[in-house]
Design a protein around this motif. Structure first.
Motif, PDB file in Angstrom:
ATOM      1  N   ARG A  88       0.824  -1.214   0.000  1.00  0.00           N
ATOM      2  CA  ARG A  88       0.000   0.000   0.000  1.00  0.00           C
ATOM      3  C   ARG A  88       0.851   1.253   0.000  1.00  0.00           C
ATOM      4  O   ARG A  88       1.877   1.337   0.689  1.00  0.00           O
ATOM      5  CB  ARG A  88      -0.924   0.004   1.209  1.00  0.00           C
ATOM      6  N   ALA A  89       0.401   2.258  -0.776  1.00  0.00           N
ATOM      7  CA  ALA A  89       0.957   3.607  -0.730  1.00  0.00           C
ATOM      8  C   ALA A  89      -0.205   4.586  -0.734  1.00  0.00           C
ATOM      9  O   ALA A  89      -1.212   4.353  -1.419  1.00  0.00           O
ATOM     10  CB  ALA A  89       1.876   3.861  -1.917  1.00  0.00           C
ATOM     11  N   ILE A  90      -0.086   5.670   0.034  1.00  0.00           N
ATOM     12  CA  ILE A  90      -1.177   6.640   0.127  1.00  0.00           C
ATOM     13  C   ILE A  90      -0.651   8.069  -0.034  1.00  0.00           C
ATOM     14  O   ILE A  90       0.541   8.341   0.152  1.00  0.00           O
ATOM     15  CB  ILE A  90      -1.935   6.541   1.466  1.00  0.00           C
ATOM     16  N   SER A  91      -1.562   8.951  -0.396  1.00  0.00           N
ATOM     17  CA  SER A  91      -1.285  10.382  -0.388  1.00  0.00           C
ATOM     18  C   SER A  91      -2.480  11.074   0.251  1.00  0.00           C
ATOM     19  O   SER A  91      -3.636  10.682   0.002  1.00  0.00           O
ATOM     20  CB  SER A  91      -1.068  10.918  -1.809  1.00  0.00           C
ATOM     21  N   ILE A  92      -2.215  12.064   1.098  1.00  0.00           N
ATOM     22  CA  ILE A  92      -3.274  12.762   1.827  1.00  0.00           C
ATOM     23  C   ILE A  92      -3.295  14.215   1.393  1.00  0.00           C
ATOM     24  O   ILE A  92      -2.271  14.912   1.423  1.00  0.00           O
ATOM     25  CB  ILE A  92      -3.043  12.681   3.346  1.00  0.00           C
ATOM     26  N   ALA A  93      -4.464  14.666   0.964  1.00  0.00           N
ATOM     27  CA  ALA A  93      -4.594  16.040   0.487  1.00  0.00           C
ATOM     28  C   ALA A  93      -5.915  16.615   0.960  1.00  0.00           C
ATOM     29  O   ALA A  93      -6.788  15.888   1.468  1.00  0.00           O
ATOM     30  CB  ALA A  93      -4.516  16.078  -1.040  1.00  0.00           C
ATOM     31  N   GLY A  94      -6.073  17.933   0.783  1.00  0.00           N
ATOM     32  CA  GLY A  94      -7.305  18.595   1.168  1.00  0.00           C
ATOM     33  C   GLY A  94      -7.745  19.603   0.123  1.00  0.00           C
ATOM     34  O   GLY A  94      -6.946  20.029  -0.723  1.00  0.00           O
ATOM     35  N   SER A  95      -9.018  19.954   0.191  1.00  0.00           N
ATOM     36  CA  SER A  95      -9.533  20.998  -0.694  1.00  0.00           C
ATOM     37  C   SER A  95     -10.665  21.725  -0.002  1.00  0.00           C
ATOM     38  O   SER A  95     -11.438  21.112   0.742  1.00  0.00           O
ATOM     39  CB  SER A  95     -10.037  20.390  -2.003  1.00  0.00           C
ATOM     40  N   ARG A  96     -10.737  23.051  -0.255  1.00  0.00           N
ATOM     41  CA  ARG A  96     -11.904  23.803   0.209  1.00  0.00           C
ATOM     42  C   ARG A  96     -12.496  24.641  -0.924  1.00  0.00           C
ATOM     43  O   ARG A  96     -13.216  25.615  -0.703  1.00  0.00           O
ATOM     44  CB  ARG A  96     -11.560  24.652   1.441  1.00  0.00           C
ATOM     45  N   ASP A  97     -12.198  24.223  -2.152  1.00  0.00           N
ATOM     46  CA  ASP A  97     -12.806  24.830  -3.335  1.00  0.00           C
ATOM     47  C   ASP A  97     -14.215  24.257  -3.489  1.00  0.00           C
ATOM     48  O   ASP A  97     -14.375  23.053  -3.719  1.00  0.00           O
ATOM     49  CB  ASP A  97     -11.957  24.494  -4.564  1.00  0.00           C
ATOM     50  N   PRO A  98     -15.250  25.072  -3.360  1.00  0.00           N
ATOM     51  CA  PRO A  98     -16.620  24.535  -3.401  1.00  0.00           C
ATOM     52  C   PRO A  98     -16.955  23.842  -4.711  1.00  0.00           C
ATOM     53  O   PRO A  98     -17.722  22.865  -4.716  1.00  0.00           O
ATOM     54  CB  PRO A  98     -17.501  25.767  -3.165  1.00  0.00           C
ATOM     55  N   LYS A  99     -16.406  24.320  -5.824  1.00  0.00           N
ATOM     56  CA  LYS A  99     -16.674  23.676  -7.104  1.00  0.00           C
ATOM     57  C   LYS A  99     -15.986  22.312  -7.197  1.00  0.00           C
ATOM     58  O   LYS A  99     -16.541  21.361  -7.750  1.00  0.00           O
ATOM     59  CB  LYS A  99     -16.231  24.580  -8.253  1.00  0.00           C
ATOM     60  N   PHE A 100     -14.777  22.226  -6.662  1.00  0.00           N
ATOM     61  CA  PHE A 100     -14.081  20.940  -6.641  1.00  0.00           C
ATOM     62  C   PHE A 100     -14.858  19.938  -5.787  1.00  0.00           C
ATOM     63  O   PHE A 100     -15.046  18.786  -6.184  1.00  0.00           O
ATOM     64  CB  PHE A 100     -12.663  21.124  -6.087  1.00  0.00           C
ATOM     65  N   ILE A 101     -15.310  20.399  -4.626  1.00  0.00           N
ATOM     66  CA  ILE A 101     -16.055  19.519  -3.725  1.00  0.00           C
ATOM     67  C   ILE A 101     -17.364  19.085  -4.377  1.00  0.00           C
ATOM     68  O   ILE A 101     -17.745  17.913  -4.318  1.00  0.00           O
ATOM     69  CB  ILE A 101     -16.309  20.227  -2.383  1.00  0.00           C
ATOM     70  N   GLU A 102     -18.038  20.025  -5.012  1.00  0.00           N
ATOM     71  CA  GLU A 102     -19.304  19.719  -5.674  1.00  0.00           C
ATOM     72  C   GLU A 102     -19.129  18.673  -6.773  1.00  0.00           C
ATOM     73  O   GLU A 102     -20.004  17.829  -7.000  1.00  0.00           O
ATOM     74  CB  GLU A 102     -19.876  21.014  -6.258  1.00  0.00           C
ATOM     75  N   ASN A 103     -17.983  18.726  -7.452  1.00  0.00           N
ATOM     76  CA  ASN A 103     -17.742  17.830  -8.590  1.00  0.00           C
ATOM     77  C   ASN A 103     -16.824  16.657  -8.232  1.00  0.00           C
ATOM     78  O   ASN A 103     -16.336  15.962  -9.131  1.00  0.00           O
ATOM     79  CB  ASN A 103     -17.103  18.615  -9.739  1.00  0.00           C
ATOM     80  N   PHE A 104     -16.616  16.422  -6.934  1.00  0.00           N
ATOM     81  CA  PHE A 104     -15.581  15.452  -6.562  1.00  0.00           C
ATOM     82  C   PHE A 104     -15.826  14.050  -7.133  1.00  0.00           C
ATOM     83  O   PHE A 104     -14.892  13.398  -7.601  1.00  0.00           O
ATOM     84  CB  PHE A 104     -15.446  15.353  -5.032  1.00  0.00           C
ATOM     85  N   GLN A 105     -17.045  13.560  -7.071  1.00  0.00           N
ATOM     86  CA  GLN A 105     -17.300  12.201  -7.534  1.00  0.00           C
ATOM     87  C   GLN A 105     -16.957  12.037  -9.011  1.00  0.00           C
ATOM     88  O   GLN A 105     -16.341  11.035  -9.414  1.00  0.00           O
ATOM     89  CB  GLN A 105     -18.765  11.816  -7.282  1.00  0.00           C
ATOM     90  N   SER A 106     -17.316  13.021  -9.829  1.00  0.00           N
ATOM     91  CA  SER A 106     -16.989  12.931 -11.261  1.00  0.00           C
ATOM     92  C   SER A 106     -15.490  13.122 -11.487  1.00  0.00           C
ATOM     93  O   SER A 106     -14.906  12.508 -12.394  1.00  0.00           O
ATOM     94  CB  SER A 106     -17.787  13.961 -12.065  1.00  0.00           C
ATOM     95  N   ILE A 107     -14.848  13.942 -10.646  1.00  0.00           N
ATOM     96  CA  ILE A 107     -13.394  14.115 -10.749  1.00  0.00           C
ATOM     97  C   ILE A 107     -12.694  12.810 -10.433  1.00  0.00           C
ATOM     98  O   ILE A 107     -11.785  12.373 -11.151  1.00  0.00           O
ATOM     99  CB  ILE A 107     -12.912  15.235  -9.805  1.00  0.00           C
ATOM    100  N   ALA A 108     -13.123  12.157  -9.350  1.00  0.00           N
ATOM    101  CA  ALA A 108     -12.510  10.888  -8.962  1.00  0.00           C
ATOM    102  C   ALA A 108     -12.671   9.844 -10.060  1.00  0.00           C
ATOM    103  O   ALA A 108     -11.726   9.103 -10.381  1.00  0.00           O
ATOM    104  CB  ALA A 108     -13.126  10.396  -7.655  1.00  0.00           C
ATOM    105  N   SER A 109     -13.858   9.787 -10.648  1.00  0.00           N
ATOM    106  CA  SER A 109     -14.074   8.838 -11.744  1.00  0.00           C
ATOM    107  C   SER A 109     -13.187   9.165 -12.936  1.00  0.00           C
ATOM    108  O   SER A 109     -12.622   8.259 -13.579  1.00  0.00           O
ATOM    109  CB  SER A 109     -15.547   8.853 -12.173  1.00  0.00           C
ATOM    110  N   GLY A 110     -13.049  10.463 -13.228  1.00  0.00           N
ATOM    111  CA  GLY A 110     -12.204  10.874 -14.351  1.00  0.00           C
ATOM    112  C   GLY A 110     -10.738  10.556 -14.125  1.00  0.00           C
ATOM    113  O   GLY A 110     -10.032  10.130 -15.047  1.00  0.00           O
ATOM    114  N   VAL A 111     -10.284  10.735 -12.894  1.00  0.00           N
ATOM    115  CA  VAL A 111      -8.884  10.423 -12.568  1.00  0.00           C
ATOM    116  C   VAL A 111      -8.641   8.922 -12.706  1.00  0.00           C
ATOM    117  O   VAL A 111      -7.619   8.496 -13.280  1.00  0.00           O
ATOM    118  CB  VAL A 111      -8.548  10.900 -11.141  1.00  0.00           C
ATOM    119  N   LYS A 112      -9.569   8.106 -12.228  1.00  0.00           N
ATOM    120  CA  LYS A 112      -9.419   6.657 -12.370  1.00  0.00           C
ATOM    121  C   LYS A 112      -9.345   6.256 -13.840  1.00  0.00           C
ATOM    122  O   LYS A 112      -8.543   5.392 -14.233  1.00  0.00           O
ATOM    123  CB  LYS A 112     -10.586   5.932 -11.683  1.00  0.00           C
TER     124      LYS A 112
END
Length: 459
Positions: free
Chosen positions: A307-331
């Motif tokens: 296992r390897a992990i990376s920990i990050a944060g965001s407080r951009d409301p648009k990023f948070i709103e679109n997170f699920q689609s962003i995660a799918s796009g990154v995958k």
């Protein structure tokens, strides 16, 4: 003997306890000190890696007080699930700590060491004889799963502890054990009721967690008689109540009326919890029902990757709103970039602030003003895990989404380096019951004469 007093210093060996609470317990003249040293709660890694989830120095600190007390009072000390997971390597680490303390403090006693790690060939024979069955919705145990397992342990019941007590051992340290067994063994060996003894063990296993306010790092005393038992804390800041004690009777159970264990189950349907005073509760009515066949729980793990992990944060409301689609796009970008690695890695995003705790079961649809993201990669080897993680992290950092304003990056990283190698990953591959004819025979006992600074010998 019409009463047995049992001192439970801490929920898990190494969790600690206030010395004043422990000394208050000693003033009650306990007949035995017992402590559970582990659990499966921290997951399969510790059993597979052969490491303890409590630090050696913390374990040694707790054992210092317990060993001195049992020698000075000439009473037994019983320890179960040594080293946190109860494998042979965990057991021997605790044995070495005990030997160190005996030498450093010139303590002499007879010690019994109970090994609960399972031989693979023995277990394969049990599978061939159809003497195993799964717990829960798992498939039947197979020879292949046994072969792939890194380490397999069985939960010992009271019987090996009772055998060691009758052989004259004062300090008994065992591998994986049924949590209440270390508390129930002494009273059962002295003719007390099995059901009441095991139920008291169930309450004492987590020490002062069964009080208000609860704590796993404080002491609890239990006093068992022929009709029932009482429990009370040793710290004046805590109190045992019918609610706190009955609640702990429900702890880690699938049924409020039954607790299954080696050789049978507790029937709690007629139990009564009664306040003796504002800090003490009396419990009566527990029954033990033997099963026709004697079953032991077995636990085994296999290595599944790195296992390897990376920990990050965001407080951009648009990023948070679109997170699920962003995660799918990154995958999807990762899949496109590494087609040759298809099926050789696992990539997951844990988004704290969206559904990081509950996942798909999260009932709330409210979005936080900030989120924390754990990028989790498991692959067959370290290089592949780090390769996939590096590409995942950089892709999410610069991934486009509707309404994006920042072009420098989407994520805030608290650590540099941002990518963290975690290590080998294990899964519980064996979580089954095995039928045995003799509850003692599976667990060899080594008897050692500890001679303080004079050394010791096996007898």
């Amino acid at each position: 003997m019409e009463k047995v007093k049992i001192l439970s210093p801490t929920a898990i060996l190494g969790y600690g306890f206030p010395v004043k609470s422990f000394e208050a317990g000693l003033e009650k003249k306990p007949d035995v000190i017992a402590v559970d040293a582990g659990s499966v709660d921290p997951g399969p890694y510790y059993l597979g890696a052969g490491k303890s989830f409590t630090q050696r120095a913390a374990v040694k600190r707790d054992l210092y007080y317990m060993l001195k007390a049992c020698v000075e009072l000439n009473i037994p000390l019983l320890i179960g699930t040594a080293g946190g997971a109860g494998g042979r390597v965990h057991l021997m680490e605790v044995v070495e700590i005990i030997k160190e303390l005996a030498f450093e403090n010139d303590l002499s006693f007879k010690m019994a060491v109970i090994d609960t790690e399972i031989d693979k060939e023995w277990l394969k024979d049990k599978v061939r004889q159809r003497k195993t069955k799964p717990l829960g919705n798992l498939p039947d145990l197979t020879i292949e799963e046994i072969e792939e397992a890194v380490r397999i342990v069985a939960q010992a019941g009271m019987e090996p502890f009772i055998k060691a007590l009758k052989a004259g051992a004062q300090v008994i340290v065992a591998g994986r054990a049924f949590d209440p067994a270390v508390f129930a063994a002494y009273p059962v060996a002295h003719g007390f009721d099995v059901g009441l003894s095991l139920h008291l063990g169930k309450i004492l296993e987590c020490a002062a967690i069964a009080t208000e306010p609860g704590s796993g790092s404080d002491c609890l005393m239990g006093e068992l008689d022929r009709e029932g038992f009482v429990v009370y804390p040793l710290n004046p800041e805590r109190r045992a109540t019918p609610l706190s004690v009955s609640a702990h009777s429900l702890y880690e159970k699938t049924s409020p009326f039954e607790l299954h264990g080696p050789g049978g189950k507790l029937d709690l349907s007629q139990v009564n919890f009664q306040a003796v005073d504002d800090r003490t509760v009396r419990v009566t009515g527990t029954k033990f029902i033997k099963t026709p066949n004697y079953y032991l729980k077995i636990e085994g793990v296999k290595r599944v990757g790195f296992r390897a992990i990376s920990i990050a944060g965001s407080r951009d409301p648009k990023f948070i709103e679109n997170f699920q689609s962003i995660a799918s796009g990154v995958k999807k970008r990762v899949e496109d970039n590494f087609p040759e690695l298809a099926g050789k890695y696992y990539l997951n995003f844990i988004a704290y602030g969206i559904n990081g705790v509950m996942g798909a079961l999260e009932p709330e649809n409210k979005l936080s003003h900030e989120i924390g993201i754990v990028m989790d990669v498991v692959a067959e080897d370290k290089n592949t895990a780090e390769q996939i993680l590096s590409f995942t992290r950089s892709t999410m950092l610069h991934f486009g989404f509707p309404g994006r304003i920042s072009t420098a990056g989407n994520l805030a990283f608290s650590f540099s380096p941002s990518d963290i190698p975690v290590g080998d990953v294990y899964n519980f591959s064996i979580h089954h019951l095995v039928e045995v004819e003799d509850p003692e025979k599976l667990f060899p006992i080594e008897h050692i004469e500890i001679g303080g600074r004079g050394g010791g010998k096996t007898y």
